[in-house]
Design an enzyme around this catalytic site. Sequence first.
Site, PDB file in Angstrom:
ATOM      1  N   GLU A 248     -43.703  24.769 -18.791  1.00  0.00           N
ATOM      2  CA  GLU A 248     -43.344  25.174 -19.985  1.00  0.00           C
ATOM      3  C   GLU A 248     -43.053  24.242 -21.138  1.00  0.00           C
ATOM      4  O   GLU A 248     -43.103  24.356 -22.353  1.00  0.00           O
ATOM      5  CB  GLU A 248     -42.238  26.664 -19.749  1.00  0.00           C
ATOM      6  CG  GLU A 248     -42.001  27.281 -20.998  1.00  0.00           C
ATOM      7  CD  GLU A 248     -41.078  28.586 -20.824  1.00  0.00           C
ATOM      8  OE1 GLU A 248     -40.505  28.508 -19.906  1.00  0.00           O
ATOM      9  OE2 GLU A 248     -41.192  29.144 -21.764  1.00  0.00           O
ATOM     10  N   ASN A 374     -31.696  23.655 -27.542  1.00  0.00           N
ATOM     11  CA  ASN A 374     -31.634  22.276 -27.658  1.00  0.00           C
ATOM     12  C   ASN A 374     -30.286  21.712 -26.994  1.00  0.00           C
ATOM     13  O   ASN A 374     -30.492  20.561 -26.556  1.00  0.00           O
ATOM     14  CB  ASN A 374     -31.513  22.014 -29.276  1.00  0.00           C
ATOM     15  CG  ASN A 374     -32.659  22.052 -29.812  1.00  0.00           C
ATOM     16  OD1 ASN A 374     -33.769  22.377 -29.355  1.00  0.00           O
ATOM     17  ND2 ASN A 374     -32.777  21.398 -31.109  1.00  0.00           N
TER      18      ASN A 374
END
Length: 397
Positions: A248, A374
């Site tokens: 992914e 992130n």
Amino acid sequence: MVELPDDPASFREAVRHWLHEHVVGEFASLRGRGGPGDEDVGFDIRVAWELELAKAGWIGLGWPAEHGGRGASVAQQVIWAEEYSRAEAPARVNHMGENLLAPTLIAYGTDAQRARFLPGIADGTERWCQGYSEPNAGSDLANVATRARLADGRWHLDGQKVWTSLAHVSHWCFVVARTEPGSVRHKGLSFLLVPMDQPGVEVRPLIKITGSGEFNETFFDDAVTDADLIVGEPGQGWAVAMGLLGFERGISTLAQQVGFERELERVTAMAAATGRVDEPAVRRRLVEAWVGLRLMKWNALRSMGSGVPGPEASISKLFWGTWHRELGNLAVDILGGSAMAWEPAEGSTYSEHLTLEHKLFLFTRSDTIYAGSNQIQRNIIGERVLGLPPEPKIATR
Ligand SMILES: Cc1cc2nc3c(=O)[nH]c(=O)nc-3n(C[C@H](O)[C@H](O)[C@H](O)COP(=O)(O)OP(=O)(O)OC[C@H]3O[C@@H](n4cnc5c(N)ncnc54)[C@H](O)[C@@H]3O)c2cc1C
């Protein structure tokens, strides 16, 4: 089934010709549509489009031939992605089946699982969703609390997933569940393949800020699946779940970059049409975006063909998530004041009321969250790629 010529120029010509012949009629009405934040648009037509792609053999292009794919080379897959973008063909509806589950089954599944599931993905008839996140298990996925137990030759599942993209239009869900009572963290989890159309599964839509209803809460209340629909050994599902996340976060973004290319072209055209392209600051950001997209593509190519991607896939995820969010910012900056006030079409819904640029801006907030935020990618890169000291862990039993 379209022949795949070996020679790159002939291959490109074959792809271009096929797309020219097939992106017509109702499919042409969805040129450039159905991307991020726009997922609800023309869904039925896009499902019909998948069947067209399947008939011609374009689904599973890069899977090995022995698993029902076309065994296309990396170069051929890139050409396919480029031409798809150029033709503005409708956005795909089964990214999770084709690009996440299929390579995971090829890497970790049994022959029987591959024989059962790959054909349904390749012929465009079985769509998949991802049952990982829970209210208390997002970044901290090892905290999964959904339980599954074996009884009467079947797995019985109880628990809740959340943010399940496309669960409302999926036939199957790959679910991370705790199968060893009393186990903690990543031990005792299993990777199960669960049919969605059954009384024990309830899907409740969640509407996003873009107005589209792409994701959902998914409740399992004695949901069942066959005993052999477990990928990997019972209690060893963490490695499989992480392997899938590698797909992914890494190479599957090659397909996603098709959409990025198209969006960048649209933002560039908008900068030209509004005259903002003459401003040095806007030009610089457009050029940076162009360069970033090339880097992304080359990096994806570098990781292709190297088997199951490792933690370095986090570098790609951090890069593309941040890149895409910046493109959304740029689109709205170029629009300037008109990003705040515009004339909606008469009688339009909230979602229709938003322009594609607004959707891009709003949707890309989520790119730095899903598939691992992130901050999580930075932790992985720091600890597992660079070997920096780990962040402090909360003590568990
Ligand atoms: C558009 C979209 C689609 C999605 N689709 C799916 C799907 O199909 N299936 C699925 O299972 N999930 C899906 N998700 C869920 C996604 O994987 C989670 O949102 C993501 O993992 C973050 O988890 P969380 O939302 O629980 O946030 P939290 O884990 O609660 O995080 C909140 C904040 O804390 C930060 N944080 C948390 N832990 C740390 C740490 N250790 N160090 C530093 N910072 C930290 C995070 O970076 C974040 O900023 C989707 C999410 C979005 C936005």
